[in-house]
Design a protein around this motif. Sequence first.
Motif, PDB file in Angstrom:
ATOM      1  N   UNK A 227     -49.556  88.000  56.500  1.00 49.48           N
ATOM      2  CA  UNK A 227     -49.743  88.381  55.083  1.00 49.48           C
ATOM      3  C   UNK A 227     -50.423  87.319  54.227  1.00 49.48           C
ATOM      4  N   UNK A 228     -50.205  86.022  54.534  1.00 52.50           N
ATOM      5  CA  UNK A 228     -50.841  84.980  53.708  1.00 52.50           C
ATOM      6  C   UNK A 228     -52.364  85.019  53.851  1.00 52.50           C
ATOM      7  N   UNK A 229     -52.874  85.415  55.034  1.00 51.40           N
ATOM      8  CA  UNK A 229     -54.322  85.518  55.246  1.00 51.40           C
ATOM      9  C   UNK A 229     -54.849  86.833  54.681  1.00 51.40           C
ATOM     10  N   UNK A 230     -54.255  87.951  55.085  1.00 52.16           N
ATOM     11  CA  UNK A 230     -54.750  89.257  54.613  1.00 52.16           C
ATOM     12  C   UNK A 230     -54.590  89.393  53.102  1.00 52.16           C
ATOM     13  N   UNK A 231     -53.481  88.883  52.561  1.00 51.24           N
ATOM     14  CA  UNK A 231     -53.269  88.940  51.108  1.00 51.24           C
ATOM     15  C   UNK A 231     -54.331  88.154  50.368  1.00 51.24           C
ATOM     16  N   UNK A 232     -54.682  86.970  50.904  1.00 51.16           N
ATOM     17  CA  UNK A 232     -55.734  86.151  50.277  1.00 51.16           C
ATOM     18  C   UNK A 232     -57.078  86.869  50.325  1.00 51.16           C
TER      19      UNK A 232
ATOM     20  N   UNK B  21     -57.155  89.834  47.929  1.00 51.72           N
ATOM     21  CA  UNK B  21     -57.249  89.335  46.553  1.00 51.72           C
ATOM     22  C   UNK B  21     -58.675  88.883  46.232  1.00 51.72           C
ATOM     23  N   UNK B  22     -59.298  88.136  47.161  1.00 53.97           N
ATOM     24  CA  UNK B  22     -60.686  87.676  46.965  1.00 53.97           C
ATOM     25  C   UNK B  22     -61.617  88.874  46.789  1.00 53.97           C
ATOM     26  N   UNK B  23     -61.455  89.884  47.649  1.00 54.49           N
ATOM     27  CA  UNK B  23     -62.323  91.066  47.590  1.00 54.49           C
ATOM     28  C   UNK B  23     -62.154  91.785  46.248  1.00 54.49           C
ATOM     29  N   UNK B  24     -60.900  91.940  45.798  1.00 54.80           N
ATOM     30  CA  UNK B  24     -60.638  92.590  44.514  1.00 54.80           C
ATOM     31  C   UNK B  24     -61.270  91.845  43.357  1.00 54.80           C
ATOM     32  N   UNK B  25     -61.139  90.504  43.376  1.00 55.06           N
ATOM     33  CA  UNK B  25     -61.690  89.680  42.293  1.00 55.06           C
ATOM     34  C   UNK B  25     -63.214  89.773  42.271  1.00 55.06           C
ATOM     35  N   UNK B  26     -63.856  89.762  43.459  1.00 56.74           N
ATOM     36  CA  UNK B  26     -65.325  89.805  43.495  1.00 56.74           C
ATOM     37  C   UNK B  26     -65.873  91.178  43.101  1.00 56.74           C
TER      38      UNK B  26
ATOM     39  N   UNK C 232     -58.152  79.085  49.805  1.00 59.06           N
ATOM     40  CA  UNK C 232     -58.968  80.224  50.260  1.00 59.06           C
ATOM     41  C   UNK C 232     -59.485  81.047  49.084  1.00 59.06           C
ATOM     42  N   UNK C 233     -58.642  81.309  48.083  1.00 60.23           N
ATOM     43  CA  UNK C 233     -59.101  82.079  46.913  1.00 60.23           C
ATOM     44  C   UNK C 233     -60.089  81.241  46.097  1.00 60.23           C
ATOM     45  N   UNK C 234     -59.792  79.937  45.940  1.00 56.31           N
ATOM     46  CA  UNK C 234     -60.717  79.050  45.222  1.00 56.31           C
ATOM     47  C   UNK C 234     -62.077  79.009  45.889  1.00 56.31           C
ATOM     48  N   UNK C 235     -62.070  78.904  47.225  1.00 58.20           N
ATOM     49  CA  UNK C 235     -63.321  78.848  47.987  1.00 58.20           C
ATOM     50  C   UNK C 235     -64.079  80.176  47.883  1.00 58.20           C
TER      51      UNK C 235
ATOM     52  N   UNK D 105     -63.972  82.489  52.075  1.00 56.72           N
ATOM     53  CA  UNK D 105     -62.544  82.536  51.753  1.00 56.72           C
ATOM     54  C   UNK D 105     -61.702  82.955  52.943  1.00 56.72           C
ATOM     55  N   UNK D 106     -62.196  83.940  53.709  1.00 50.70           N
ATOM     56  CA  UNK D 106     -61.456  84.434  54.877  1.00 50.70           C
ATOM     57  C   UNK D 106     -61.333  83.353  55.946  1.00 50.70           C
ATOM     58  N   UNK D 107     -62.460  82.687  56.246  1.00 51.04           N
ATOM     59  CA  UNK D 107     -62.448  81.624  57.266  1.00 51.04           C
ATOM     60  C   UNK D 107     -61.532  80.483  56.827  1.00 51.04           C
TER      61      UNK D 107
END
Length: 422
Positions: free
Chosen positions: A122-127, A130-135, A372-375, A404-406
């Motif tokens: 969840x820490x990876x998929x959640x990040x 979240x990144x996809x939603x923000x972009x 990850x979200x910052x990146x 962010x995913x990597x």
Amino acid sequence: MNNTLRNTALGIQHVLAMYAGAVLVPLIVGSAIGLNAEQLTYLVAIDILMCGVATILQVMSNRFFGIGLPVVLGCTFTAVSPMIAIGGEYGVSAIYGAIIVSGIFVIVVSGVFGHLVKFFPPVVTGSVVTIIGITLIPVAINNMGGGQGASDFGSVSNISLAFGTLLCIVLLYRFSTGFIKAISILLGIVLGTIAAIFMGKVDFSPVVDAGYFHMIQPFYFGTPTFELTPIITMSLVAMVSLVESTGVYFALGDILEKKIEKKDLTKGYRAEGIAVLLGGIFNSFPYTTFSQNVGLMQMSGVKSKNIIYITGGMLIALGFIPKIAALTTIIPPSVLGGAMIAMFGMVVAQGVKMLSKVVSGSGDNSMIIACSIGMGLGVTVVPDLFISLPNSIRILTSNGIVAGSVTAIVLNIIFNMIPSKK
């Protein structure tokens, strides 16, 4: 006869529950990559048809594919931002080349994905979600103003329509229950478009020009091209979608009191891979399980696979009728923008919900999420940051979602998978 009518009505209900989510993806992506009205109509029609094909592939169960649960598939919002970015940089042909390869990739790894899931906690998929939603939020804001480059961008009429649509959705979601609540976004778009008609902002010519029937054709938008960065991006998106689908499979198994075995998951993943591959060939989109239909099933209490077969058949039939597809293309950008804020905001909320379960008890997870979200967001906002690096490295750094995913995957391995001395 009564039973047939009842099942048909329940099938229509499932179509309505997923319709807004299904048609918004082609409308957003098609508009962003500059398709004309005729191409956009085709894109919506083929997308609806392939939603039906993907659903039936998953519901029917044989030795090779299909989880055999009453699940509806639609195009994943996780892929919207990456597809817009790929289309802008490499062209529409690269989108479909990447989708085709990601579908083959899913089919190949379907048997072992259960072992790969440990790299996507969840820490990876959640990040990533979240990144996809923000972009995606800037896409919504541009549409609220009337669409990027519009002559009346930011006009009072556009802003009024956008916020009026959003207000309708919020009020319907807050003060209705059951099925009306489930289709609040669809109803908000309909009400916003009706208001736009009275304001003279709706052009009906795409509906008038569209035919009553058309045949689908593979590679409608031309021969696919295969570029490495888009392929990596869409393969990551496919894996995130599989993780999301796994949650839906287990939720359905719980509702139906059916134990989900490893072989069931493999067949489910494989069906999803076939759906993604067909999406690439017929120029539609990657497909994933739609959780709103699971919610509808819980509300109605009806869990029959026959109803989902009817839903799939209806979606396929609708895909052959361009007139219906053209109706969705006349929705003004500002109305879509208002609805997008709610839908993309829900993507962010889903990511935050996934992260809330892992962040409170672990400072390590907080660091993974922060970096990850910052990146991801940083590279999205300043894509030229790594312009001087070699191309082989820029594959992983030029796209915010990939970066962010990597970052999330690597940091999860460092913090949570490598044994440490306490």
